[in-house]
Each structure stands twice: as C-alpha cells, then as structure tokens.
Design a protein around this motif. Structure first.
Motif, mmCIF file in Angstrom:
data_model
loop_
_atom_site.group_PDB
_atom_site.id
_atom_site.type_symbol
_atom_site.label_atom_id
_atom_site.label_comp_id
_atom_site.label_asym_id
_atom_site.label_seq_id
_atom_site.Cartn_x
_atom_site.Cartn_y
_atom_site.Cartn_z
ATOM 1 N N LYS A 5 0.865 -1.251 0.012
ATOM 2 C CA LYS A 5 -0.007 0.009 0.117
ATOM 3 C C LYS A 5 0.778 1.259 0.005
ATOM 4 C CE LYS A 5 -3.942 2.157 2.319
ATOM 5 N NZ LYS A 5 -4.668 2.348 3.776
ATOM 6 N N LEU A 6 0.608 2.326 -0.891
ATOM 7 C CA LEU A 6 1.490 3.383 -0.901
ATOM 8 C C LEU A 6 1.317 4.179 0.342
ATOM 9 C CD1 LEU A 6 1.142 4.325 -4.547
ATOM 10 C CD2 LEU A 6 2.521 3.140 -3.715
ATOM 11 N N GLU A 11 2.050 8.850 -2.219
ATOM 12 C CA GLU A 11 0.596 9.584 -2.904
ATOM 13 C C GLU A 11 0.854 11.070 -3.274
ATOM 14 O OE1 GLU A 11 -2.052 8.012 -3.784
ATOM 15 O OE2 GLU A 11 -2.168 6.077 -2.447
ATOM 16 N N ILE A 14 3.127 11.233 -6.407
ATOM 17 C CA ILE A 14 2.259 11.022 -7.511
ATOM 18 C C ILE A 14 1.501 12.351 -7.714
ATOM 19 C CG2 ILE A 14 0.415 9.684 -8.467
ATOM 20 C CD1 ILE A 14 1.314 7.353 -6.732
ATOM 21 N N GLU A 15 0.827 12.927 -7.110
ATOM 22 C CA GLU A 15 -0.033 14.110 -7.396
ATOM 23 C C GLU A 15 0.822 15.257 -7.963
ATOM 24 O OE1 GLU A 15 -3.172 14.036 -7.676
ATOM 25 O OE2 GLU A 15 -2.827 11.902 -6.921
ATOM 26 N N LYS A 18 2.094 14.435 -11.302
ATOM 27 C CA LYS A 18 1.009 14.659 -12.160
ATOM 28 C C LYS A 18 0.899 16.185 -12.589
ATOM 29 C CE LYS A 18 -2.477 10.996 -11.273
ATOM 30 N NZ LYS A 18 -3.732 10.913 -10.582
ATOM 31 N N PRO A 41 14.367 6.626 -2.111
ATOM 32 C CA PRO A 41 13.607 5.329 -1.920
ATOM 33 C C PRO A 41 12.147 5.302 -2.255
ATOM 34 C CG PRO A 41 14.731 5.907 0.443
ATOM 35 C CD PRO A 41 14.625 7.176 -0.532
ATOM 36 N N ALA A 44 12.328 5.469 -6.046
ATOM 37 C CA ALA A 44 12.779 4.173 -6.500
ATOM 38 C C ALA A 44 11.363 3.290 -6.376
ATOM 39 C CB ALA A 44 13.613 3.745 -5.677
ATOM 40 N N ILE A 45 10.862 3.255 -5.342
ATOM 41 C CA ILE A 45 9.396 2.382 -5.519
ATOM 42 C C ILE A 45 8.507 2.765 -6.503
ATOM 43 C CG2 ILE A 45 7.481 2.065 -4.153
ATOM 44 C CD1 ILE A 45 8.792 1.136 -1.791
ATOM 45 N N MET A 48 10.075 1.811 -10.158
ATOM 46 C CA MET A 48 10.219 0.356 -10.196
ATOM 47 C C MET A 48 8.824 -0.377 -10.560
ATOM 48 S SD MET A 48 13.336 -0.889 -8.320
ATOM 49 C CE MET A 48 13.059 0.025 -6.873
ATOM 50 N N SER A 49 7.826 0.274 -9.676
ATOM 51 C CA SER A 49 6.329 -0.363 -9.876
ATOM 52 C C SER A 49 5.591 0.248 -11.080
ATOM 53 C CB SER A 49 5.778 0.112 -8.459
ATOM 54 O OG SER A 49 5.346 1.344 -8.606
ATOM 55 N N ILE A 51 4.596 3.175 -11.664
ATOM 56 C CA ILE A 51 3.669 4.295 -11.660
ATOM 57 C C ILE A 51 4.167 5.540 -12.132
ATOM 58 C CG2 ILE A 51 2.426 5.738 -9.969
ATOM 59 C CD1 ILE A 51 2.002 3.275 -8.196
ATOM 60 N N TYR A 62 4.161 10.745 -15.118
ATOM 61 C CA TYR A 62 3.194 9.876 -14.467
ATOM 62 C C TYR A 62 2.952 8.889 -15.486
ATOM 63 C CZ TYR A 62 -1.084 8.296 -12.813
ATOM 64 O OH TYR A 62 -2.229 7.403 -12.366
ATOM 65 N N THR A 67 -2.937 0.691 -12.804
ATOM 66 C CA THR A 67 -2.644 -0.261 -11.866
ATOM 67 C C THR A 67 -3.686 -1.180 -11.751
ATOM 68 O OG1 THR A 67 -3.521 1.095 -10.155
ATOM 69 C CG2 THR A 67 -1.243 1.080 -10.464
ATOM 70 N N ARG B 2 -4.606 3.525 -4.483
ATOM 71 C CA ARG B 2 -3.723 3.169 -5.484
ATOM 72 C C ARG B 2 -2.772 2.030 -4.749
ATOM 73 N NH1 ARG B 2 -1.923 5.588 -9.990
ATOM 74 N NH2 ARG B 2 -2.871 7.392 -9.022
ATOM 75 N N THR B 3 -2.313 1.019 -5.472
ATOM 76 C CA THR B 3 -1.636 0.058 -4.865
ATOM 77 C C THR B 3 -0.501 -0.590 -5.907
ATOM 78 O OG1 THR B 3 -3.072 -1.408 -5.294
ATOM 79 C CG2 THR B 3 -3.380 -0.598 -3.279
ATOM 80 N N ILE B 4 0.297 -1.190 -5.304
ATOM 81 C CA ILE B 4 1.330 -1.849 -6.102
ATOM 82 C C ILE B 4 1.092 -3.331 -5.907
ATOM 83 C CG2 ILE B 4 3.688 -2.389 -6.515
ATOM 84 C CD1 ILE B 4 4.636 0.163 -5.331
ATOM 85 N N ILE B 45 12.621 -3.109 -3.851
ATOM 86 C CA ILE B 45 11.119 -2.861 -3.739
ATOM 87 C C ILE B 45 10.644 -3.701 -2.475
ATOM 88 C CG2 ILE B 45 8.715 -3.576 -4.458
ATOM 89 C CD1 ILE B 45 9.156 -2.439 -6.929
ATOM 90 N N MET B 48 12.317 -2.090 0.923
ATOM 91 C CA MET B 48 11.770 -0.701 0.899
ATOM 92 C C MET B 48 9.999 -0.413 1.324
ATOM 93 S SD MET B 48 13.535 1.919 -1.797
ATOM 94 C CE MET B 48 13.408 0.934 -3.123
#
Lengths: 215, 215
Positions: A5-6, A11, A14-15, A18, A41, A44-45, A48-49, A51, A62, A67, B2-4, B45, B48
C-alpha cells in the motif's frame, strides 16, 4: 495475495508529478522541503512499480498504465468451494406444508428437492408464499408440483468463483444457487448431485469477512 | 486508492526468504538462476516496502509486520449512501394480503410500514409466510399486527459503511435494513424517516460490482 500500500508521501509525490510533469527530483525535494536523499527510496518504489516514468535529464512523468485492481483480483480468486454452506433438501413427494416447516426449522430461504439422490428442483420462500396465499391445500399439494424443475435451475460448481456465483444470483434474480457435481449413471446419463449452496446470505457473510480480515 | 501488486518474481523471493532466512542476495540469485544485478530492483522494492528486512553482512529476513489489508480498507470505505436502494412501504392498516401483493408487484423481500410518514415497522417474506400458513384470514388481518415494530427494527444511516450494514444483517439474521434519518416533531419527539434500504441483494450487487470494476 500480497500487496504494497502506498504511503502518504508516495501518494503526494504522484500528485506532484501529475501536476508538474516533467519534474526533476530536485524540484520535488524542493516542493516537499526535504532532501533529495530522503526522497530517493520513494521515487525508486514508484518508478520500479511502473507508476512513474523517469527520463534522464528530463525528469519524472506520471505513467498512464492503470494499476491492476486488487479488489477485483481478490474477489475473483475466492472459490465456491471455500464459501459454500450446507443445503437443505426434501424429497419430491413432501407436501408443500411439510416443506415450509422444513424451511422454518432450518431457517433457510430456499429448499432443494432431490429424487434418488439427484437434484431435481428448487423452491424459494417466494414460491411457497405464492402457493400459500393461493387456493390450493398446502397439506395436499406435493412440493414437486410448485418447484422450479431441472434444467431451469441456475447452478454453480466448486471451482467457480464467488464472483461468478454473485453474478448469477443477480442476473437470474434468485436467492440461492445449488453447488453441483455432475455424475453419470450406468446408462451414461448425466445427473446433478448437490454438494452445497451459495446464497445471498453466504455472499453477505463473505463481505463481512473481507471487511474484517486484517491482512 | 492506489496500490502496487507484487510480481510473480517478488512473491517467489518472499517465499525463498521465508524458507531460508537469513539468506544473502548471492544465494537468492543462485536459487533463481539469475544474476544479482537482475535481482536488485525486486529486492529494493521488497525491503523499501517493509516486507523484507536486510541486515548488512547477514542477509535478508522476512519481516513479520502484516501488510495492511487493502480489501479491508476498501470495503470499509463504501458508504450506505452510495449503495442504498428504494424502499417499498405500505401503511399500517393495509391487509396482510394487500401487503403480500405489494411485495410481489415490487419483487422485494421486505416491506416497510409507515405511519404519518414515519417508519413504524418491517415485514419480511418469512413473516408473511408464517401468517399465510396459519389460521388467520390474510384478507382481514392488518399488516400492523404481524410486523416487527419499532424499536425492534435494526437500522442504518447514510454515513454508515456497507461493511457495517452487512455485519448487522448477518448478526441480526435479517434480510434488509431500512436506511433512516432521525427527525424531531414539534414536541421534540424523535422519529425515523425511511430514505432507503440495504438488503442482501444490495450487498450481493456490491460484490459483483467490486469483482467487475477494472482499476
């Protein structure tokens, strides 16, 4: 199924991306009033995911990729076998009255009807109520007369998903589905054996369980 | 929200760490028959996000921290207001027979009873069936005689969650809950106004919707 969970910070990132893309990590650190190192970190997450997209010397974008919906996957992974409950059955020559008594004694909404151990019909509270306010004598009419008869019964199997069961219940406007197993007799004729049921109650219980379980 | 979602490789890594902890990245790479460099993003990932713990010169450990259940959060975030449907109501002096007809015409499982615009009772198919097989004349008995009367009705409000509604339905073994709003009359006496209902059908529909929605 396991998921990440982010965090609030992620979050927020991301905003920010965007709203300001492309944006460099310096600019992001600046906006959040923290150091670039502290941000690394999280960035990176997010990259790598998938997003966020990072382009060298340009900054972060973005990524439009949606997802995967976890809820969707999760619910589609629960099998009928895991949630089915015990069905209540009577034989075809039971009177409507005795069947209603069986319904009350077991506190269920639907009774399934068996003949020689095979599923032949289903009767809901609605069917019983219709007969009860009609002019026929519920003590004399056998349940076989008022039941919905095979092959008009909507069924599920152990390997179907809870989602599929819920969809069938809503689509066919029924309260309960028998869980069946197909067996062949000596003449190779196919019959249904009832091994359980999935009702609106079962599915409401599932929703409660989903809301309760902590990870 | 939102989730990974973890990849197969990441899930595999967690299982390997669980079974062999502490385990170094060299050992993990060896077991998976890939290079350490190829493994690095996945391990990053997982550490972290707090699923794995990395201790320098020792290796990776599986962290016992449970990951927050998203499903749980998600379901607890859906409000009654978002899912409630239209209630079917009759007045207290309706006959049981006319109420059953109303039930069939609207194809619902529970009828709510109003007096002067306020909720005073509820009658389920089960209640109707009990009366219908009894000795009383359904044409003469008013629905007010057989209904469950306030304050014995379990209710929810718009701001309650779908989870809370499901829990109440299971706990109190009812088919449907009226959604109510508390209002005061001129004498400051509290009354309930019915603004909707949440039934097992509503909740089964919600489950279908959750299973259908893609992201």
């Amino acid at each position: 199924m396991r998921t990440i969970k982010l965090t609030k910070r992620q979050e927020e990132l991301i905003e920010l991306v965007k709203a300001n893309q492309p944006i460099t990590s310096e600019q992001l650190a600046d906006k959040l009033n923290i150091t670039r190192a502290a941000l690394r970190p999280d960035l990176a997450i997010l990259t790598m995911s998938g997003i966020l997209d990072a382009r060298p010397k340009v900054g972060y974008f973005y990524s439009q990729k949606p997802t995967t919906s976890l809820i969707h996957d999760y619910i589609r992974n629960i099998k009928v076998l895991d949630i089915k409950s015990k069905p209540v059955t009577v034989s075809e020559n039971y009177s409507v009255y005795d069947s209603i008594v069986t319904l009350f004694l077991n506190d269920v909404g639907t009774i399934f009807v068996e003949s020689s151990g095979y599923l032949v019909g289903a009767v809901s509270r609605k069917d019983f109520l219709k007969t009860a306010i009609g002019s026929s004598d519920v003590h004399k009419v056998p349940v076989g007369v008022i039941m919905t008869r095979m092959p008009n019964i909507v069924t599920v199997k152990d390997t179907d998903t809870a989602y599929e069961a819920a969809r069938k219940i809503i689509e066919h406007e029924v309260d309960s589905l028998p869980v069946i197993e197909v067996v062949k007799d000596e003449l190779q004729k196919e019959h249904y054996k009832i091994t359980g049921k999935v009702s609106k109650t079962t599915l409401t219980q599932l929703l409660v369980k989903l809301g309760e379980s902590q990870g």
